[in-house]
Write a protein that holds these residues in place. Sequence first.
Motif, PDB file in Angstrom:
ATOM      1  N   SER A  16       0.882  -1.176   0.000  1.00  0.00           N
ATOM      2  CA  SER A  16       0.000   0.000   0.000  1.00  0.00           C
ATOM      3  C   SER A  16       0.910   1.213   0.000  1.00  0.00           C
ATOM      4  N   GLU A  17       0.335   2.331  -0.393  1.00  0.00           N
ATOM      5  CA  GLU A  17       1.124   3.575  -0.411  1.00  0.00           C
ATOM      6  C   GLU A  17       1.666   3.861   1.007  1.00  0.00           C
ATOM      7  N   CYS A  20       4.991   2.285   2.240  1.00  0.00           N
ATOM      8  CA  CYS A  20       6.213   2.436   1.429  1.00  0.00           C
ATOM      9  C   CYS A  20       7.136   3.564   1.893  1.00  0.00           C
ATOM     10  N   ARG A  23       8.029   6.434  -0.275  1.00  0.00           N
ATOM     11  CA  ARG A  23       8.557   6.135  -1.618  1.00  0.00           C
ATOM     12  C   ARG A  23       7.403   5.770  -2.546  1.00  0.00           C
ATOM     13  N   ASP A  24       7.651   5.877  -3.843  1.00  0.00           N
ATOM     14  CA  ASP A  24       6.618   5.575  -4.832  1.00  0.00           C
ATOM     15  C   ASP A  24       6.331   4.061  -4.816  1.00  0.00           C
ATOM     16  N   PRO A  25       5.098   3.671  -4.518  1.00  0.00           N
ATOM     17  CA  PRO A  25       4.780   2.244  -4.474  1.00  0.00           C
ATOM     18  C   PRO A  25       5.026   1.527  -5.804  1.00  0.00           C
ATOM     19  N   LEU A  42      -2.565  -5.375  -3.943  1.00  0.00           N
ATOM     20  CA  LEU A  42      -2.717  -3.979  -3.538  1.00  0.00           C
ATOM     21  C   LEU A  42      -3.737  -3.922  -2.397  1.00  0.00           C
ATOM     22  N   GLU A  44      -5.165  -1.267  -0.046  1.00  0.00           N
ATOM     23  CA  GLU A  44      -5.354   0.136   0.323  1.00  0.00           C
ATOM     24  C   GLU A  44      -6.549   0.232   1.244  1.00  0.00           C
ATOM     25  N   ASN A  55      -5.006   3.941  -8.414  1.00  0.00           N
ATOM     26  CA  ASN A  55      -3.718   3.368  -7.984  1.00  0.00           C
ATOM     27  C   ASN A  55      -3.552   1.946  -8.502  1.00  0.00           C
ATOM     28  N   CYS A 193       8.566  -3.629   1.800  1.00  0.00           N
ATOM     29  CA  CYS A 193       8.193  -2.203   1.652  1.00  0.00           C
ATOM     30  C   CYS A 193       9.038  -1.276   2.524  1.00  0.00           C
TER      31      CYS A 193
END
Length: 213
Positions: A16-17, A20, A23-25, A42, A44, A55, A193
């Motif tokens: 998930s964002e 991370c 950082r850019d997932p 994913l 989220e 996303n 991650c």
Amino acid sequence: MKPDLLFPYRLYLVISEADCQGRDPLWVAEQAILGGVDIVQLREKQLDTDAFLLNAARLKAVTDRYGVPLVINDNLAVAVQLGAWGIHVGQRDLPPSLIRKVWTDGCSVGYSIEQPEQLYSKETEASDYLGISPVFSTATKTDTIIEWGTDGIRQIRQRTSKPLIAIGRMDRTNAADAIRAGADCIAVVSAICSADSPRDAAAELKELINNAL
Ligand SMILES: Cc1ncc(COP(=O)(O)OP(=O)(O)O)c(N)n1
Ligand SMILES: Cc1ncsc1CCOP(=O)(O)O
Ligand SMILES: [Mg+2]
């Protein structure tokens, strides 16, 4: 019981964002795939369906480039609209039998097992693979019930031929033990991650898994 061969994946990234570290997932996912991740989910928990779908579409462009299956956590609308490979749900989500009625064109359905009695149910039967959730308690997901431990993996392995995914504080120190106990696949969030190098972390985990098979 011997696992069936419908799930050939060994290292499973759940991303998930928020996990991370700023950082850019998409970068994290690509690095992880280059290191040896075989399948990506994913997950989220904070986004509404539109943002989740956006996303997910970006991530699918990456996973498709490498021929890696993309699984959507919980949200059937996102999974269907995206044309994802599969969906993962838990005991408090949409049940696998209902998902199969709505999503009829050969999706893969993963299902979390949180307590021993849940192994024997219509919903477990309807699923394609099981998440052993969690093997060890983890700060990444705190609404869990028991810790299965490696003994728990061993006991579930004796009782089902469904592919088993070990998840929950899995890392370089315990991945091989989980495989030897009967898991078919190791799923991680933090171990990849949060790693300085997601690629190196994935490569190390993959090697440990392959050596333990
Ligand atoms: C591979 C895998 N296993 C277990 C889980 C946990 O799913 P669930 O119990 O639905 O909990 P949330 O992830 O929705 O918080 C998983 N996501 N993936
Ligand atoms: C999604 C999920 N389901 C059970 S534990 C967990 C989180 C695993 O995260 P980590 O690999 O950081 O312990
Ligand atoms: Mg869920």
